[in-house]
Design a protein around this motif. Structure first.
Motif, PDB file in Angstrom:
ATOM      1  N   SER A  58       0.847  -1.179   0.000  1.00  0.00           N
ATOM      2  CA  SER A  58       0.000   0.000   0.000  1.00  0.00           C
ATOM      3  C   SER A  58       0.886   1.233   0.000  1.00  0.00           C
ATOM      4  O   SER A  58       1.928   1.254   0.651  1.00  0.00           O
ATOM      5  N   THR A  65      -4.345   6.866  -2.690  1.00  0.00           N
ATOM      6  CA  THR A  65      -3.862   5.577  -2.198  1.00  0.00           C
ATOM      7  C   THR A  65      -3.864   4.532  -3.302  1.00  0.00           C
ATOM      8  O   THR A  65      -4.823   4.413  -4.066  1.00  0.00           O
ATOM      9  N   GLN A  67      -3.199   0.363  -3.713  1.00  0.00           N
ATOM     10  CA  GLN A  67      -3.012  -0.927  -3.060  1.00  0.00           C
ATOM     11  C   GLN A  67      -2.664  -1.961  -4.111  1.00  0.00           C
ATOM     12  O   GLN A  67      -3.262  -1.978  -5.194  1.00  0.00           O
ATOM     13  N   THR A  96      -6.794  -0.106  -6.720  1.00  0.00           N
ATOM     14  CA  THR A  96      -6.275  -1.433  -6.386  1.00  0.00           C
ATOM     15  C   THR A  96      -5.823  -2.111  -7.663  1.00  0.00           C
ATOM     16  O   THR A  96      -6.555  -2.138  -8.652  1.00  0.00           O
TER      17      THR A  96
END
Length: 169
Positions: A58, A65, A67, A96
């Motif tokens: 992460s 952000t 991940q 993600t």
């Protein structure tokens, strides 16, 4: 070589296996192995089949952000993980990327982001291709920065670290 270690593992059946591992970011391998938290003890805190899992990697940059979840192949991916990626993208602006392949040898990825809630589909890649995707995310986050070095978050973080003798930048 730095980061390479020779280890012995005693299996439950009595077998001893010796191997070389490369863990460049782990300074104390015994502490790392003994320090792995058992998250099962918290399973009853959540309804149904919900339980906590680890995050492979992460990164927060400029208020965004990213991940990463590394999987041997597509069959290791669960519906719950995909739903989580979609919901995090939609409600928390988290990108993600699921990376599929053997250790340090990616062969494809799947990305969910706030502007790509349906996912990219499985895209073939190698190390250079995945690096390009990660660099592209970095450049996008930098161009669309939500934070600065002057915000109060740094002051708060340094206050907590000072109280424990830390304070690394």
């Amino acid at each position: 070589m730095i980061g390479h270690r020779r280890i012995k593992v005693w299996e439950d059946n009595g077998d001893v296996k010796e191997t070389e591992v490369y863990l460049p970011n782990i300074k104390d391998i015994v502490g790392f192995l003994n320090g792995t938290w058992d998250l099962k003890m918290y399973d009853d805190c959540f309804d149904g089949k919900n339980k906590m899992g680890d995050i492979d990697a992460s990164l927060e940059l400029f208020g965004h952000t990213l991940q990463l979840e590394f999987k041997r192949d597509r069959t290791a991916l669960t519906a719950g993980q995909v739903v989580k990626a979609i919901r995090q993208a939609r409600h928390s602006s988290i990108t993600t990327i699921f990376v599929f392949g053997d250790t340090n040898r990616p062969h494809e990825y799947l990305r969910f982001s706030p502007k790509c809630l349906e996912g990219t589909g499985f895209i073939k890649c190698d190390i250079a291709g995945l690096s390009k995707v990660l660099r592209s995310w970095h450049n996008w986050a930098k161009r669309n920065a939500l934070t600065s070095k002057k915000d109060a978050d740094w002051k708060t973080a340094k206050r907590y670290l000072a109280s424990v003798g830390g304070g690394k930048k």
